[in-house]
Design an enzyme around this catalytic site. Structure first.
Site, short mmCIF file in Angstrom:
data_model
loop_
_atom_site.label_atom_id
_atom_site.label_comp_id
_atom_site.label_asym_id
_atom_site.label_seq_id
_atom_site.Cartn_x
_atom_site.Cartn_y
_atom_site.Cartn_z
CE1 TYR A 32 1.13 -0.20 4.39
CE2 TYR A 32 0.11 1.96 4.31
CZ TYR A 32 0.91 1.05 4.96
OH TYR A 32 1.52 1.38 6.14
NE ARG A 51 6.83 3.91 0.12
CZ ARG A 51 6.58 4.73 1.13
NH1 ARG A 51 7.55 5.02 2.00
NH2 ARG A 51 5.39 5.26 1.30
NE ARG A 100 -5.66 -19.27 5.61
CZ ARG A 100 -4.68 -19.99 6.15
NH1 ARG A 100 -4.63 -21.30 5.96
NH2 ARG A 100 -3.74 -19.41 6.89
CG HIS A 102 0.40 -20.46 3.32
ND1 HIS A 102 -0.67 -21.24 3.69
CD2 HIS A 102 0.82 -19.83 4.44
CE1 HIS A 102 -0.89 -21.09 4.99
NE2 HIS A 102 -0.02 -20.24 5.47
CE LYS A 149 3.26 3.18 3.06
NZ LYS A 149 3.45 3.36 4.49
CD GLU A 182 10.26 1.94 10.19
OE1 GLU A 182 9.99 2.89 9.43
OE2 GLU A 182 10.05 0.75 9.89
#
Ligand code: PDD
Length: 285
Positions: A32, A51, A100, A102, A149, A182
């Site tokens: 995101y 990015r 489902r 992986h 991210k 951070e």
């Protein structure tokens, strides 16, 4: 409720629906971005797109749309949502599979979702009116790919919650060797005797767009001394100033760390200079 974008269509938020089999929902399998916009002017659109591309590539995906089409979507969302002080959230997940499992599936199209949310007015370099942040510190207990991210934010969510439980605004994080990485949703800078210092990029922190723009602006301006180097928490605790940077905060001064004042407990002079420079040049990116 505002207009959102989901998989090629604009619609009211109340009509936006995705399957519970979406891998973003099941695995946090997505990337995101959050891009700020003030009066329909975006800050850092190009580096945010770069990015996004790098992040998607890191998890085996490509861009879901051309950057020019993303720009068109964002422009429309900004207008439809009032063109005020907006954060644009853009989310790309690996999409909805029938089972489902992986492993990365084949033949599944990505889910692309974007919405806007209100952010505080454009920060101004003014010591009297800026909010001084309070923070606590914690061992960084997230994963070893913090440069991506990812929408898998549970580690960050838990660290942010530590600050809320302590009644403060953010949590500064440090690695096993005691060096600053951070914060749970921001990058961190310190000021030591008029030198601005921030940890170098690594897999332990997000390459923040605000961080990168600020370093570039400082370099081009050439008046303030700065360094990218490892910072031990002992230095953080003795710093003259501490700043948090993020897209919605720009450069936020920290006045208290773990219940103790940072420097003299007031917003610093170097913050004023850095925020002034940032405000003057941020629309060039
Ligand atoms: N947070 N580090 C982390 C872990 C972050 O989540 C963020 C941004 C930053 C600052 O990056 P940038 O300058 O590109 O905003 C650093 C966003 C805003 C969020 O998750 O809402």
């Amino acid at each position: 409720m505002g207009t959102v974008f989901l998989n090629g269509e604009f619609m009211p938020m109340s009509e936006a629906k995705i399957s519970p089999m979406d891998r973003g929902f099941l695995f946090g399998d997505g990337i995101y971005e959050v891009i700020p916009s003030y009066a329909a002017k975006l800050v850092g659109f190009k580096p945010h797109m770069k990015r996004l591309q790098v992040g998607l590539q890191a998890i085996g995906m490509g861009m879901p749309m051309a950057i020019s089409d993303i720009q068109t979507v964002i422009d429309r969302l900004v207008v439809d949502n009032g063109a005020g002080n907006l954060g644009i959230y853009l989310h790309v997940s690996r999409g909805t599979d029938s089972k489902r499992f992986h492993a990365y599936p084949t033949g599944v199209s990505q889910t692309v979702f974007a919405f806007t949310f209100e952010i505080p007015p454009e920060p101004v370099a003014d010591k009297q009116h800026v909010k001084g942040y309070k923070v606590v510190s914690s061992a960084d207990l997230r994963w070893k790919r913090c440069h991506i991210k990812s929408t898998s934010l549970l580690g960050n969510v838990m660290h942010f919650q530590q600050s809320q439980t302590a009644g403060v605004n953010e949590t500064l994080l440090y690695n096993d060797a005691g060096y600053l990485t951070e914060a749970s949703a921001c990058n961190v800078f310190i000021v030591q005797q008029n030198t601005i210092i921030t940890p170098p990029l690594s897999e332990q922190l997000l390459p923040g767009i605000t961080r990168g723009m600020l370093l570039d602006i400082l370099k081009v301006d050439g008046h303030l001394h700065f360094e990218e180097r490892a910072i031990h928490m002992d230095e953080v605790r003795n710093a003259d100033e501490i700043w948090l940077t993020s897209s919605s905060k720009e450069i936020a001064p920290v006045i208290e760390l773990d219940g103790k004042p940072v420097g003299n407990g007031q917003v610093g002079e170097m913050w004023l200079k850095a925020q002034s420079l940032f405000s003057a040049h941020k629309y060039n990116y």
